[in-house]
Design an enzyme around this catalytic site. Structure first.
Site, PDB file in Angstrom:
ATOM      1  N   ALA A   1      52.580  25.632  57.028  1.00  0.00           N
ATOM      2  CA  ALA A   1      52.062  26.532  57.819  1.00  0.00           C
ATOM      3  C   ALA A   1      50.818  26.419  58.949  1.00  0.00           C
ATOM      4  O   ALA A   1      49.856  25.788  58.141  1.00  0.00           O
ATOM      5  CB  ALA A   1      51.683  27.848  56.979  1.00  0.00           C
TER       6      ALA A   1
ATOM      7  N   HIS B   1      40.087  34.854  53.784  1.00  0.00           N
ATOM      8  CA  HIS B   1      41.674  34.700  54.064  1.00  0.00           C
ATOM      9  C   HIS B   1      42.043  35.724  53.259  1.00  0.00           C
ATOM     10  O   HIS B   1      42.509  35.788  52.210  1.00  0.00           O
ATOM     11  CB  HIS B   1      42.371  33.301  53.777  1.00  0.00           C
ATOM     12  CG  HIS B   1      43.511  33.212  54.125  1.00  0.00           C
ATOM     13  ND1 HIS B   1      44.394  32.336  54.785  1.00  0.00           N
ATOM     14  CD2 HIS B   1      44.762  34.060  53.664  1.00  0.00           C
ATOM     15  CE1 HIS B   1      45.431  32.441  54.869  1.00  0.00           C
ATOM     16  NE2 HIS B   1      45.800  33.485  54.117  1.00  0.00           N
TER      17      HIS B   1
ATOM     18  N   HIS C   1      49.480  20.246  61.960  1.00  0.00           N
ATOM     19  CA  HIS C   1      50.320  19.432  61.100  1.00  0.00           C
ATOM     20  C   HIS C   1      51.123  18.560  61.797  1.00  0.00           C
ATOM     21  O   HIS C   1      51.833  18.926  62.836  1.00  0.00           O
ATOM     22  CB  HIS C   1      51.211  20.721  60.254  1.00  0.00           C
ATOM     23  CG  HIS C   1      50.146  21.294  59.304  1.00  0.00           C
ATOM     24  ND1 HIS C   1      49.818  21.014  58.048  1.00  0.00           N
ATOM     25  CD2 HIS C   1      49.994  22.755  59.272  1.00  0.00           C
ATOM     26  CE1 HIS C   1      49.186  21.941  57.527  1.00  0.00           C
ATOM     27  NE2 HIS C   1      49.384  23.109  58.293  1.00  0.00           N
TER      28      HIS C   1
ATOM     29  N   LYS D   1      34.202  30.292  52.291  1.00  0.00           N
ATOM     30  CA  LYS D   1      35.378  30.836  52.624  1.00  0.00           C
ATOM     31  C   LYS D   1      36.221  30.997  51.488  1.00  0.00           C
ATOM     32  O   LYS D   1      36.394  30.117  50.567  1.00  0.00           O
ATOM     33  CB  LYS D   1      36.321  29.504  53.568  1.00  0.00           C
ATOM     34  CG  LYS D   1      37.673  29.940  53.804  1.00  0.00           C
ATOM     35  CD  LYS D   1      37.927  30.718  54.825  1.00  0.00           C
ATOM     36  CE  LYS D   1      39.430  31.297  55.237  1.00  0.00           C
ATOM     37  NZ  LYS D   1      39.885  30.473  56.112  1.00  0.00           N
TER      38      LYS D   1
ATOM     39  N   ASP E   1      42.276  29.685  64.241  1.00  0.00           N
ATOM     40  CA  ASP E   1      42.905  28.981  63.202  1.00  0.00           C
ATOM     41  C   ASP E   1      43.757  27.776  63.890  1.00  0.00           C
ATOM     42  O   ASP E   1      44.842  27.861  63.216  1.00  0.00           O
ATOM     43  CB  ASP E   1      43.590  30.286  62.612  1.00  0.00           C
ATOM     44  CG  ASP E   1      44.181  29.705  61.093  1.00  0.00           C
ATOM     45  OD1 ASP E   1      43.667  28.646  60.701  1.00  0.00           O
ATOM     46  OD2 ASP E   1      44.842  30.419  60.694  1.00  0.00           O
TER      47      ASP E   1
ATOM     48  N   HIS F   1      40.826  23.988  62.091  1.00  0.00           N
ATOM     49  CA  HIS F   1      40.883  22.856  61.181  1.00  0.00           C
ATOM     50  C   HIS F   1      40.966  21.605  61.911  1.00  0.00           C
ATOM     51  O   HIS F   1      41.761  21.443  62.884  1.00  0.00           O
ATOM     52  CB  HIS F   1      42.127  23.209  60.456  1.00  0.00           C
ATOM     53  CG  HIS F   1      42.558  24.612  59.539  1.00  0.00           C
ATOM     54  ND1 HIS F   1      42.128  24.752  58.216  1.00  0.00           N
ATOM     55  CD2 HIS F   1      42.488  25.772  60.269  1.00  0.00           C
ATOM     56  CE1 HIS F   1      42.248  25.884  57.931  1.00  0.00           C
ATOM     57  NE2 HIS F   1      42.491  26.668  59.054  1.00  0.00           N
TER      58      HIS F   1
ATOM     59  N   HIS G   1      41.826  36.056  61.006  1.00  0.00           N
ATOM     60  CA  HIS G   1      43.173  36.030  61.618  1.00  0.00           C
ATOM     61  C   HIS G   1      43.921  37.207  61.054  1.00  0.00           C
ATOM     62  O   HIS G   1      44.965  37.009  60.478  1.00  0.00           O
ATOM     63  CB  HIS G   1      43.942  34.820  61.163  1.00  0.00           C
ATOM     64  CG  HIS G   1      43.733  34.045  59.889  1.00  0.00           C
ATOM     65  ND1 HIS G   1      44.024  34.947  58.633  1.00  0.00           N
ATOM     66  CD2 HIS G   1      43.344  32.725  59.255  1.00  0.00           C
ATOM     67  CE1 HIS G   1      43.681  34.140  57.639  1.00  0.00           C
ATOM     68  NE2 HIS G   1      43.393  33.038  57.938  1.00  0.00           N
TER      69      HIS G   1
ATOM     70  N   HIS H   1      36.851  29.573  63.886  1.00  0.00           N
ATOM     71  CA  HIS H   1      37.829  29.225  62.637  1.00  0.00           C
ATOM     72  C   HIS H   1      38.693  28.047  63.228  1.00  0.00           C
ATOM     73  O   HIS H   1      39.800  28.344  64.113  1.00  0.00           O
ATOM     74  CB  HIS H   1      38.708  30.588  62.445  1.00  0.00           C
ATOM     75  CG  HIS H   1      39.624  30.382  61.123  1.00  0.00           C
ATOM     76  ND1 HIS H   1      39.747  31.227  60.125  1.00  0.00           N
ATOM     77  CD2 HIS H   1      40.570  29.179  60.953  1.00  0.00           C
ATOM     78  CE1 HIS H   1      40.465  31.014  59.447  1.00  0.00           C
ATOM     79  NE2 HIS H   1      40.965  29.550  59.803  1.00  0.00           N
TER      80      HIS H   1
HETATM   81  O1  DOR Z   1      48.701  28.917  58.976  1.00  0.00           O
HETATM   82  C1  DOR Z   1      47.770  28.456  58.472  1.00  0.00           C
HETATM   83  N1  DOR Z   1      47.438  27.372  58.542  1.00  0.00           N
HETATM   84  N2  DOR Z   1      46.917  29.424  57.758  1.00  0.00           N
HETATM   85  C2  DOR Z   1      45.938  29.126  57.044  1.00  0.00           C
HETATM   86  O2  DOR Z   1      45.345  29.849  56.477  1.00  0.00           O
HETATM   87  C3  DOR Z   1      45.574  27.579  56.764  1.00  0.00           C
HETATM   88  C4  DOR Z   1      46.051  26.935  57.970  1.00  0.00           C
HETATM   89  C5  DOR Z   1      46.067  25.219  57.747  1.00  0.00           C
HETATM   90  O3  DOR Z   1      45.109  24.658  57.113  1.00  0.00           O
HETATM   91  O4  DOR Z   1      47.041  24.717  57.785  1.00  0.00           O
HETATM   92 ZN    ZN Z   2      42.772  28.697  58.960  1.00  0.00          ZN
END
Ligand code: DOR
Ligand code: ZN
Length: 339
Positions: free
Chosen positions: A263, A139, A251, A102, A247, A18, A174, A16
């Site tokens: 988040a 999720h 950012h 997803k 996860d 990003h 998660h 998992h």
């Molecule tokens: O904290 C998170 N950030 N949870 C998620 O499900 C998505 C992820 C994000 O893409 O930033």
């Molecule tokens: Zn995620």
């Protein structure tokens, strides 16, 4: 007392992750590919990953970026579940390396405004996924519910999916509650779960207890101390239903240190050294190889890696910032270093 000076582990899989898009993608991919042999790439991009041609292009960008640090890196692809996706489209996606779809409930996390708002509207697509052997990653948070109850309320839906689609493989992503851990244990072997590194380290106290720590803010929120204990017990237990999905969700610093912060916890570069520390401290280092490089592959029907990584006992300080993002454990000293 720690006497080991060197630890050999299987080349880890991250089920998992990003990596975002555009200019920032290359740096995030390289952080990931420097630590992992394979990663399941999440589809919550803008626009979302919903068709084969997009996913094929995205995968190519990821592999191009990874080449510099790890030419053998494998990007395992996902699509965002939406009503109306056809069997033909699913087959095309499969041929481009998609192994999972997803389920994002609408509005519960980053780029999920276009997620599922009517649970049963996606059942026809889920039935096709069951037929075609595509995994459903969920999720599991219920929109609109009090934030600490979102996962435990959504857990009912995971149970419904498991009953309604008995041949479907489901990953409850998660986990953050003891209730979800119990549910996954209780459901048949076609239901498994990922656990992140940050959910193994902190309860909600680590986010808002003594100070507001925006770089620990993530979805689902870490919960109560008893939930943290249940997650640690699950990860350390050697139960094949629980495996690593970091996860890792970068950012940029200014998006987190903001009056309306995003988040996500960025853990790609520190996940493995921190897991070594935690498994060692719990005296379960023997359970780590399966957690990071075994159970996930088995669940997804992928061959287990034959490659290994080596960590040495060599304290290092986690940078304050990596690619414009404040990572998990920034400025902290970690003892084990990947070489
Ligand atoms: O904290 C998170 N950030 N949870 C998620 O499900 C998505 C992820 C994000 O893409 O930033
Ligand atoms: Zn995620």
């Amino acid at each position: 007392m720690e006497s080991k000076k060197e630890i050999i582990l299987p080349l880890p899989d991250d089920f998992h992750s990003h990596v975002r898009q555009g200019e920032v993608l290359a740096g995030f991919v390289q952080d990931l590919a420097s630590q992992f042999g394979r990663a399941l790439i999440m589809p919550n991009t803008t626009p979302p990953m919903v068709c084969a041609s997009q996913i094929e292009q995205y995968k190519k960008e990821i592999l191009d970026a990874a080449k510099e640090v790890n030419p053998n890196f494998e990007a395992l692809m996902t699509f965002k579940l939406k009503p109306g996706i056809t069997e033909e489209e699913l087959l095309l996606m499969k041929s481009c390396g998609v192994i999972a779809g997803k389920y994002y409930p609408a509005g519960v996390t980053t780029n999920s405004e276009d997620g599922v708002s009517d649970f049963e509207s996606v059942f026809p697509v889920i039935a096709l996924m069951e037929k075609l052997g595509i995994v459903l990653c969920v999720h599991g948070e219920e929109p609109g519910v009090f934030c600490l109850d979102r996962e435990s309320v959504f857990a009912e839906k995971v149970e419904i999916l498991a009953k309604q689609f008995p041949k479907l493989k489901i990953v409850f992503e998660h986990l953050s509650t003891a209730k979800a851990v119990d549910l996954v244990k209780r459901l048949p072997s076609n239901v498994a779960a990922t656990i992140t590194v940050h959910h193994l380290l902190m309860s909600l106290d680590g986010v808002i207890g003594d100070a507001l720590r925006p770089h620990h803010f993530c979805k689902p929120l870490p919960k109560r101390p008893e939930d943290l204990l249940a997650l640690r017990e699950a990860a350390f237990s050697g139960n094949p239903k629980f495996f690593l999905g970091t996860d890792s969700a970068p950012h940029l610093k200014e998006k987190k240190e903001s009056c309306c912060g995003a988040a996500g916890v960025y853990s790609a570069k520190v996940a493995i050294p921190i897991l070594v520390r935690e498994f060692l401290a719990a005296n379960v280092l023997d359970k780590l190889p399966d957690f990071i490089g075994g159970f996930g592959a088995d669940f997804y029907n992928l061959p287990r890696t034959q490659k290994t990584i080596k960590l040495v006992y060599e304290p290092w300080v986690v940078p304050a910032e990596i690619n414009g993002v404040v990572p998990l454990a920034a400025n902290e000293s970690l003892e084990w270093k990947l070489v």
